[in-house]
Design a protein around this motif. Structure first.
Motif, PDB file in Angstrom:
ATOM      1  N   GLY B 164      32.903 -17.732  41.440  1.00  0.00           N
ATOM      2  CA  GLY B 164      32.548 -18.054  40.139  1.00  0.00           C
ATOM      3  C   GLY B 164      31.440 -17.325  39.358  1.00  0.00           C
ATOM      4  N   GLY B 165      31.564 -17.279  38.046  1.00  0.00           N
ATOM      5  CA  GLY B 165      30.656 -16.611  37.213  1.00  0.00           C
ATOM      6  C   GLY B 165      29.110 -16.754  37.497  1.00  0.00           C
ATOM      7  N   SER B 166      28.627 -17.936  37.620  1.00  0.00           N
ATOM      8  CA  SER B 166      27.265 -18.482  37.726  1.00  0.00           C
ATOM      9  C   SER B 166      26.665 -17.669  38.901  1.00  0.00           C
ATOM     10  CB  SER B 166      27.180 -20.036  37.858  1.00  0.00           C
ATOM     11  OG  SER B 166      27.427 -20.500  36.680  1.00  0.00           O
ATOM     12  N   LEU B 167      27.467 -17.830  40.244  1.00  0.00           N
ATOM     13  CA  LEU B 167      27.034 -17.215  41.320  1.00  0.00           C
ATOM     14  C   LEU B 167      26.994 -15.763  41.289  1.00  0.00           C
ATOM     15  CD1 LEU B 167      26.003 -18.129  44.201  1.00  0.00           C
ATOM     16  CD2 LEU B 167      28.533 -18.238  44.729  1.00  0.00           C
ATOM     17  N   ALA B 168      28.015 -14.961  40.445  1.00  0.00           N
ATOM     18  CA  ALA B 168      28.018 -13.780  40.218  1.00  0.00           C
ATOM     19  C   ALA B 168      26.873 -13.278  39.345  1.00  0.00           C
ATOM     20  CB  ALA B 168      29.405 -13.446  39.515  1.00  0.00           C
ATOM     21  N   ASN B 169      26.578 -13.898  38.384  1.00  0.00           N
ATOM     22  CA  ASN B 169      25.328 -13.506  37.711  1.00  0.00           C
ATOM     23  C   ASN B 169      24.225 -13.642  38.404  1.00  0.00           C
ATOM     24  OD1 ASN B 169      26.235 -12.754  35.051  1.00  0.00           O
ATOM     25  ND2 ASN B 169      26.640 -14.916  34.377  1.00  0.00           N
ATOM     26  N   LEU B 170      24.015 -14.401  39.208  1.00  0.00           N
ATOM     27  CA  LEU B 170      22.949 -14.610  40.014  1.00  0.00           C
ATOM     28  C   LEU B 170      22.868 -13.158  41.122  1.00  0.00           C
ATOM     29  CD1 LEU B 170      20.573 -16.199  41.451  1.00  0.00           C
ATOM     30  CD2 LEU B 170      22.215 -17.352  42.735  1.00  0.00           C
ATOM     31  N   SER B 171      23.866 -13.344  41.607  1.00  0.00           N
ATOM     32  CA  SER B 171      24.108 -12.149  42.497  1.00  0.00           C
ATOM     33  C   SER B 171      23.762 -10.820  41.944  1.00  0.00           C
ATOM     34  CB  SER B 171      25.457 -11.926  43.152  1.00  0.00           C
ATOM     35  OG  SER B 171      25.976 -13.117  43.670  1.00  0.00           O
ATOM     36  N   ALA B 172      24.279 -10.362  40.839  1.00  0.00           N
ATOM     37  CA  ALA B 172      23.902  -9.256  39.941  1.00  0.00           C
ATOM     38  C   ALA B 172      22.337  -9.081  39.914  1.00  0.00           C
ATOM     39  CB  ALA B 172      24.722  -8.782  38.894  1.00  0.00           C
ATOM     40  N   LEU B 173      21.974  -9.973  39.247  1.00  0.00           N
ATOM     41  CA  LEU B 173      20.632 -10.226  38.837  1.00  0.00           C
ATOM     42  C   LEU B 173      19.600 -10.014  40.366  1.00  0.00           C
ATOM     43  CD1 LEU B 173      20.503 -12.516  35.900  1.00  0.00           C
ATOM     44  CD2 LEU B 173      20.246 -10.247  35.916  1.00  0.00           C
ATOM     45  N   LEU B 174      20.086 -10.520  41.167  1.00  0.00           N
ATOM     46  CA  LEU B 174      19.223 -10.479  42.793  1.00  0.00           C
ATOM     47  C   LEU B 174      19.216  -9.019  42.851  1.00  0.00           C
ATOM     48  CD1 LEU B 174      20.476 -13.394  44.682  1.00  0.00           C
ATOM     49  CD2 LEU B 174      18.071 -12.934  43.905  1.00  0.00           C
ATOM     50  N   THR B 175      20.388  -8.323  42.718  1.00  0.00           N
ATOM     51  CA  THR B 175      20.467  -7.011  42.816  1.00  0.00           C
ATOM     52  C   THR B 175      19.487  -6.167  41.990  1.00  0.00           C
ATOM     53  OG1 THR B 175      22.545  -7.058  43.882  1.00  0.00           O
ATOM     54  CG2 THR B 175      21.983  -4.950  43.248  1.00  0.00           C
ATOM     55  N   ALA B 176      19.478  -6.595  40.740  1.00  0.00           N
ATOM     56  CA  ALA B 176      18.485  -6.073  39.717  1.00  0.00           C
ATOM     57  C   ALA B 176      16.911  -6.346  40.085  1.00  0.00           C
ATOM     58  CB  ALA B 176      18.590  -6.452  38.453  1.00  0.00           C
ATOM     59  N   ARG B 177      16.834  -7.674  40.778  1.00  0.00           N
ATOM     60  CA  ARG B 177      15.448  -7.869  41.372  1.00  0.00           C
ATOM     61  C   ARG B 177      14.987  -7.004  42.239  1.00  0.00           C
ATOM     62  NH1 ARG B 177      14.211 -13.512  43.988  1.00  0.00           N
ATOM     63  NH2 ARG B 177      14.854 -12.131  45.888  1.00  0.00           N
ATOM     64  N   SER B 202      20.804 -12.304  25.044  1.00  0.00           N
ATOM     65  CA  SER B 202      20.806 -12.784  23.911  1.00  0.00           C
ATOM     66  C   SER B 202      20.708 -14.250  23.845  1.00  0.00           C
ATOM     67  CB  SER B 202      21.851 -12.421  22.944  1.00  0.00           C
ATOM     68  OG  SER B 202      23.057 -13.170  23.411  1.00  0.00           O
ATOM     69  N   GLY B 203      20.432 -15.192  22.920  1.00  0.00           N
ATOM     70  CA  GLY B 203      20.378 -16.430  22.804  1.00  0.00           C
ATOM     71  C   GLY B 203      21.774 -17.314  23.149  1.00  0.00           C
ATOM     72  N   ASP B 204      22.855 -16.150  22.902  1.00  0.00           N
ATOM     73  CA  ASP B 204      24.266 -16.834  23.013  1.00  0.00           C
ATOM     74  C   ASP B 204      24.946 -16.501  24.577  1.00  0.00           C
ATOM     75  OD1 ASP B 204      24.291 -17.642  20.541  1.00  0.00           O
ATOM     76  OD2 ASP B 204      25.934 -16.456  19.918  1.00  0.00           O
ATOM     77  N   SER B 205      23.936 -15.885  25.377  1.00  0.00           N
ATOM     78  CA  SER B 205      24.424 -15.448  26.736  1.00  0.00           C
ATOM     79  C   SER B 205      24.661 -16.834  27.448  1.00  0.00           C
ATOM     80  CB  SER B 205      23.386 -14.644  27.399  1.00  0.00           C
ATOM     81  OG  SER B 205      22.354 -15.215  27.828  1.00  0.00           O
ATOM     82  N   HIS B 206      25.685 -16.874  28.461  1.00  0.00           N
ATOM     83  CA  HIS B 206      25.918 -18.039  29.286  1.00  0.00           C
ATOM     84  C   HIS B 206      24.628 -18.676  29.919  1.00  0.00           C
ATOM     85  CE1 HIS B 206      27.949 -20.241  32.447  1.00  0.00           C
ATOM     86  NE2 HIS B 206      28.646 -20.613  31.512  1.00  0.00           N
ATOM     87  N   TYR B 207      24.744 -19.914  29.912  1.00  0.00           N
ATOM     88  CA  TYR B 207      23.427 -20.548  30.680  1.00  0.00           C
ATOM     89  C   TYR B 207      23.129 -20.419  32.015  1.00  0.00           C
ATOM     90  CZ  TYR B 207      26.062 -24.142  33.525  1.00  0.00           C
ATOM     91  OH  TYR B 207      26.812 -24.868  34.139  1.00  0.00           O
ATOM     92  N   SER B 208      24.054 -19.488  32.762  1.00  0.00           N
ATOM     93  CA  SER B 208      23.912 -19.086  34.114  1.00  0.00           C
ATOM     94  C   SER B 208      22.796 -18.205  34.085  1.00  0.00           C
ATOM     95  CB  SER B 208      25.335 -18.973  34.735  1.00  0.00           C
ATOM     96  OG  SER B 208      25.926 -17.873  34.214  1.00  0.00           O
ATOM     97  N   VAL B 209      22.786 -17.396  32.935  1.00  0.00           N
ATOM     98  CA  VAL B 209      21.703 -16.196  33.082  1.00  0.00           C
ATOM     99  C   VAL B 209      20.539 -16.771  33.243  1.00  0.00           C
ATOM    100  CG1 VAL B 209      20.662 -14.162  31.775  1.00  0.00           C
ATOM    101  CG2 VAL B 209      23.182 -14.492  32.061  1.00  0.00           C
ATOM    102  N   ALA B 210      20.065 -17.631  32.273  1.00  0.00           N
ATOM    103  CA  ALA B 210      18.460 -18.405  32.326  1.00  0.00           C
ATOM    104  C   ALA B 210      18.624 -19.146  33.645  1.00  0.00           C
ATOM    105  CB  ALA B 210      18.511 -19.438  31.397  1.00  0.00           C
ATOM    106  N   ARG B 211      19.658 -19.750  34.095  1.00  0.00           N
ATOM    107  CA  ARG B 211      19.594 -20.571  35.372  1.00  0.00           C
ATOM    108  C   ARG B 211      19.385 -19.538  36.685  1.00  0.00           C
ATOM    109  NH1 ARG B 211      24.016 -25.203  36.833  1.00  0.00           N
ATOM    110  NH2 ARG B 211      22.920 -26.460  35.278  1.00  0.00           N
ATOM    111  N   ALA B 212      20.077 -18.540  36.499  1.00  0.00           N
ATOM    112  CA  ALA B 212      19.768 -17.269  37.474  1.00  0.00           C
ATOM    113  C   ALA B 212      18.304 -17.214  37.749  1.00  0.00           C
ATOM    114  CB  ALA B 212      20.646 -16.303  37.338  1.00  0.00           C
ATOM    115  N   ALA B 213      17.553 -16.977  36.511  1.00  0.00           N
ATOM    116  CA  ALA B 213      16.001 -16.809  36.554  1.00  0.00           C
ATOM    117  C   ALA B 213      15.364 -18.002  37.035  1.00  0.00           C
ATOM    118  CB  ALA B 213      15.608 -16.326  35.127  1.00  0.00           C
TER     119      ALA B 213
END
Lengths: 507, 507
Positions: B164-177, B202-213
């Protein structure tokens, strides 16, 4: 293609969605899959027909790179599907073979595959109740049943399905982090301050516990691994000692993670005494019962998780000892309220703020995930058809296999059992006469060479691990079709491959 | 049961694993599922037969609580399965109905359900290559193909499938971190120091981006939401402005997240100019292309993601616009090396340290997950049967439906189109004559009441969202069987339900 009219595109799509084409392909699926199951007996097929990765990548690529045959009639789809299904089944891991004794992944009870298929075909994607109303209901009912088995009262506890144990451990530990520091979600983790947040567990706990600490900003260095006892169990005294040391070094331990059972040898940590420590110190008590919670179905074995009802959170993989396809993991919380506190969201396109009563049924408010598959459906289907006694049978029969193998190993002078198994995970070494005087290092190298050789022979599928630095052979007896004869066969095969290895020389 | 002998238990298990019983049940699956698909035409069945959650929970519980009928003959399993399948299909969400116009979850091309079924039945669980050799190969090949479509050269990039996308955004952002702070994995995140790590989007990005943070210890307060333009796109100048402010307030922004497209109205952020900003400032450029990356298949629409090849990481849900069942998400990294750096593990029972070349093929070294399902198999099967042109057709036809609906809405004086759609997501309001002079607040309440009423009527399934605080109706035209007539029908149904709502009064 873009020069094509949309009318042509629509015609092609009508063909792809044709119910007749689907029915023909699905009939092929039924026949071909049944043939796969028949292949396992009376003489078992190789569990893993070994091939090097790049060779299989070439096979998979060849189907993508070719020009696909024209699909005109419904049975063209079925013909193509048949050829692809053959390819998958020929090159896949056949964990329904009784010679599969590998990782903690079961051969699913076949009918569960059909429930998974209905969930996939109809795509009941459960971020919100509306998108999978019945599968949400099914998930709720399974949580009711599993929580009651843990020993909790309906109404008080809550839970959620998530994709796999790693995500489940992360979810539970995020909840623990939140209970410890309610600002951590919005403000972040302060790991450089005078009191660094920390987790305590055993060195045998699943690697996803340390991974969760790495993910959630706690840091893997703040995962304290308390020593296990001779039977590789985490005892209260060991935890107390490490907690005392932590107090002196500026660590604030907020969670204790027990394993039921731990992965290396399948040892069940004594949950009652660990619950006492957690209570004494006021820390979150999490039980990673991914493999072992299923003993709750078994009168013979449920004593292994005595005290599990005192956990703040429990994770339980139905895709291990409840014999459904991966993935289906339950995160269970003793206190329902906390399960809504961890994840916070603002997604007006998803959650219907004008129906507050409904949000309770929206899965995504309580898990990291948004879209989910209908994970609990196969478990519900299996339980509905056979009743809970089936799960008792599955635990009892596979655990008995563990005991049988242990006994066989004890009887053979050229094998060395590493522990008395609690359940169906067994670690051992093959020590042929020529190696009777070998060092641990030589024996380690031999076990590794032997495992590799057995794997490449495709005769049995087993794994290996390290205990106190030494490589040992490791099996999970998770196929209920495996019998005593197959276990004898494994030992014979190890002797033969070991003999050949000694002749050729261990690399 | 425990008084029973193990011999009896084994006999019962033999029945549960009986290939004949499976074949009979699988044949029922084929027939009954085909009937479900036929139900969608010529007159569409209700997409969502609405029922309250507690009512469905009672239904699901009733199957679990009964005494299961004895399973003696193979066809007993098929009979039970049939009754359960009926229950699932009767109460499920029928997203193959052309009246389904809801969330970004597609009706899968039916044959994909069969590939998912083979993956589930045979349980190719892919933590390590050995446990799913062919499905690992399939995943690798699909990553090759999708990465090449992004515009990268084979050999340079890498990727992984995740749930899923939420886990995917988290994974990519962990790599960025990790790229920003190589100690964060082991030492934790220091969010209280003088330079707090932050993410910009942006304020329109999927809620999983903020959730990843929130998950990864950065804190949701450190997710900077730069304002979007009139077409709800995140522009470079807006990002630069917010980045300058961040510099002055002790924030160290390490990642820029663009949306292609964003969830609310489906706006595609201009990737080229955002790539410029990321490059200028030396920050990680992540593109959440879960919905939109699939336009890369379409000559008509691929311009929408121009510049995507400059991303450091891209996430792409095949279970959205590639029409396979949930879940199947790809995390793609421009630089293969980084994909091995993020997750670190120590699990000797899993990874074979003595075959270092093999670890490259073990999925779990590059994703948060351990056991995974064979997610890429349905996509590989679909591509193999129909070729990539099918994906072009699916994008073109559904995007054309978006344009058709927009045109219809513009023509009707009692409907108000909120934006010119880039693709197949369309937001609008119904403004009947009586409400011509209504306030935004009154109109919001009316849209919500209308959406609820339509939902409970089971006539169409659509969603709602808020734009600038105002509730609007929102559809995703993601069913290629939906036609212009159905869109006209939706507007008629909204008029009828709206009229009734006005008569009865908006609550």
């Amino acid at each position: 293609m873009a020069t094509d009219s949309l009318t042509e595109a629509k015609k092609r799509l009508e063909r792809a969605y044709d119910p007749d084409a689907f029915e023909q392909a699905a009939t092929v699926f039924a026949q071909r899959s049944a043939r796969y199951l028949r292949l396992m007996r009376p003489r078992p097929a190789p569990a893993l027909p070994w091939a090097e990765p790049e060779a299989l990548i070439d096979v998979a690529r060849s189907w993508i790179d070719r020009e696909p045959p024209p699909i005109v009639e419904p049975d063209d789809t079925a013909t193509s599907f048949h050829r692809l299904a053959e390819t998958i089944l020929d090159h896949g891991h056949r964990i329904h073979s009784p010679h599969y004794m590998g990782h903690q992944v079961p051969p699913p009870v076949p009918v569960t595959g059909l429930f998974a298929a209905i969930g996939s075909l109809t795509n009941q994607a459960m971020a919100v109740y509306e998108m999978g109303p019945f599968t949400t209901a099914v998930e709720r009912v399974m949580i009711e049943k599993l929580g009651e088995l843990v020993g909790w009262n309906r109404g008080g506890f809550a839970g959620i399905c998530t994709h796999g144990g790693s995500l489940a451990n992360l979810s539970a530990l995020l909840t623990a982090r939140h209970r410890h520091d309610k600002e951590s979600w919005t403000n972040g983790v302060d790991s450089a301050g005078p009191t660094r947040p920390a987790i305590i567990t055993s060195g045998d706990s699943h690697y996803s516990v340390a991974r969760a600490a790495g993910v959630m900003g706690i840091g893997t260095s703040q995962v304290l691994k308390a020593p296990v006892d001779a039977e590789r169990r985490l005892r209260a005294d060991s935890v107390r000692r490490v907690l005392d040391e932590a107090d002196n070094s500026g660590l604030e331990v907020f969670a204790l993670v027990a394993s039921a059972c731990a992965t290396p040898i399948g040892a069940f940590d004594p949950l009652k005494e660990l619950a006492d420590v957690a209570q004494e110190r006021g820390i979150w008590f999490h039980v990673d019962a991914c493999h072992g919670a299923s003993v709750l179905f078994s009168q013979r074995h449920r004593h292994l998780v005595e005290g599990i009802d005192r956990a703040d959170s429990v994770v339980w993989d139905a895709h291990k000892m409840l014999f459904v396809p991966a993935l289906c993991t339950f995160v269970l919380y003793r206190d329902a309220a906390v399960s809504y506190e961890t994840f916070q969201q603002d997604a007006p396109y998803l959650f219907d703020a004008d129906n507050p009563g409904m949000a309770e049924y929206d899965g995504a408010v309580r898990t990291l995930e948004c879209t989910k598959s209908a994970m609990a459906l196969p478990l519900w289907g299996l339980w509905s058809i056979y009743g809970p006694e089936l799960f008792e049978d599955l635990v009892d029969v596979t655990f008995a296999l563990g005991a049988t193998l242990a006994k066989l190993l004890e009887e053979k002078p050229d094998f060395q059992l590493m522990h008395k198994p609690d359940g169906n995970i067994v670690c051992f070494r093959h020590v042929p006469e020529q190696l009777a005087a070998a060092s641990d290092e030589e024996l380690s190298r031999f076990q590794q060479g032997l495992r590799r050789r057995l794997l490449e022979s495709s005769r049995f599928y087993i794994t290996a691990t390290r205990l106190e630095g030494n490589a040992v052979l490791r099996v999970t007896l998770i196929n209920p079709l495996t019998e005593r004869d197959h276990l004898e066969g494994l030992l014979d095969a190890l002797r033969e491959e070991g003999g050949a290895l000694l002749t050729e020389g261990v690399e």
